[in-house]
Motif scaffolding. Structure first.
Motif, short mmCIF file in Angstrom:
data_model
loop_
_atom_site.label_atom_id
_atom_site.label_comp_id
_atom_site.label_asym_id
_atom_site.label_seq_id
_atom_site.Cartn_x
_atom_site.Cartn_y
_atom_site.Cartn_z
N MET A 1 0.87 -1.11 -0.01
CA MET A 1 -0.09 -0.12 0.17
C MET A 1 0.76 1.15 -0.12
SD MET A 1 -2.78 -1.39 2.57
CE MET A 1 -3.58 0.15 3.12
N VAL A 2 1.83 1.24 0.90
CA VAL A 2 2.72 2.47 0.90
C VAL A 2 3.47 2.66 -0.43
CG1 VAL A 2 4.93 3.09 2.05
CG2 VAL A 2 3.28 2.32 3.58
N GLU A 3 3.86 1.55 -1.17
CA GLU A 3 4.48 1.66 -2.26
C GLU A 3 3.87 2.38 -3.43
OE1 GLU A 3 6.33 -1.53 -5.84
OE2 GLU A 3 6.24 -2.07 -3.61
N ARG A 4 2.59 1.82 -3.27
CA ARG A 4 1.72 2.53 -4.41
C ARG A 4 0.97 3.95 -4.10
NH1 ARG A 4 -2.03 -2.36 -7.28
NH2 ARG A 4 -0.17 -3.78 -7.67
N MET A 5 1.01 3.98 -2.98
CA MET A 5 0.37 5.45 -2.36
C MET A 5 1.73 6.43 -2.44
SD MET A 5 -1.72 4.79 1.00
CE MET A 5 -1.88 6.49 1.48
N LEU A 6 2.72 5.99 -2.40
CA LEU A 6 4.10 6.87 -2.20
C LEU A 6 3.95 8.08 -3.17
CD1 LEU A 6 6.41 7.34 -0.30
CD2 LEU A 6 7.91 5.94 -1.80
N PRO A 7 4.02 7.84 -4.47
CA PRO A 7 3.87 9.26 -5.31
C PRO A 7 3.03 10.16 -5.06
CG PRO A 7 4.28 7.01 -6.30
CD PRO A 7 3.59 6.68 -5.20
#
Length: 210
Positions: free
Chosen positions: A190-196
């Motif tokens: 989730m963090v990887e996808r939300m990060l940008p």
């Protein structure tokens, strides 16, 4: 020589102010997905997201104001004291429990709009994080619920991450035994996808180019 010395001192003073700049203060305001249900505090969404941003040289602190089981109505009731003074931005994630309980989508929309309004009155930026209705709620309910977040984001010009559980739904290896909440690996995805999106959100608060 005196002028040269003054220029050097002034430059050092300016550099010192920049170096001492406070990190952007965010609050993750939501339910169990934000709180980190059954996970150590350091593995919650807010903790992992903060670490990921700092690793990208984004100076930020993210306080966890997630409450397991909270609804949008609960968010309205506690937003004023859960988001302290000095907060620059809020990552707003609520609505999952509304859908699970079959609360009318129009009521959820009204509550989320009230939360956004209260935060904007305080000059606090908002990143809206969306949810999708469970399929068992039926097509009509799903259509009414799922349009809440893009409509609210468009109305108030909010940054939007459309679906918090993107990539985690229906993947048992990323979920706790209840089949609903993400585990540590699920949060990491989730963090990887939300990060940008979150990184761009922080940049808008800082007033710097993305």
């Amino acid at each position: 020589m005196l002028l040269h010395f003054a220029v050097i001192v002034g430059g050092l003073f300016t550099f010192g102010l920049a170096a001492a700049a406070e990190p952007v203060q965010l609050v993750g305001f939501g339910d169990s997905l934000m709180a980190g249900y059954q996970l150590p505090a350091e593995q919650s969404l807010t903790a992992q997201l903060e670490n990921a941003l700092v690793a990208k040289t984004v100076e930020v602190r993210i306080a966890n104001a997630g409450v397991s089981g909270d609804t949008s109505a609960g968010g309205v009731a506690r937003v004023d004291w859960s988001v302290p003074e000095g907060t620059d931005g809020v990552i707003l994630e609520l609505g999952a429990n509304d859908a699970l309980r079959g609360i009318p989508p129009e009521e959820t929309a009204k509550n989320l709009e009230a939360i956004v309004g209260r935060l904007k009155e305080r000059g606090i930026a908002v990143l809206l994080v969306g949810m999708l209705a469970p399929p068992n709620m039926g097509a009509d309910y799903g259509e009414r619920f799922n349009r809440i977040y893009p409509q609210l984001a468009a109305k108030y010009g909010l940054a939007l991450y459309p679906f918090i559980l993107d990539g985690v739904v229906n993947r048992s290896e990323l979920q706790l035994e209840d089949g609903m909440h993400p585990n540590e690996k699920g949060i990491a995805l989730m963090v990887e996808r939300m990060l940008p999106v979150v990184r761009d959100f922080v940049k808008t608060i800082e007033g710097t180019p993305n």
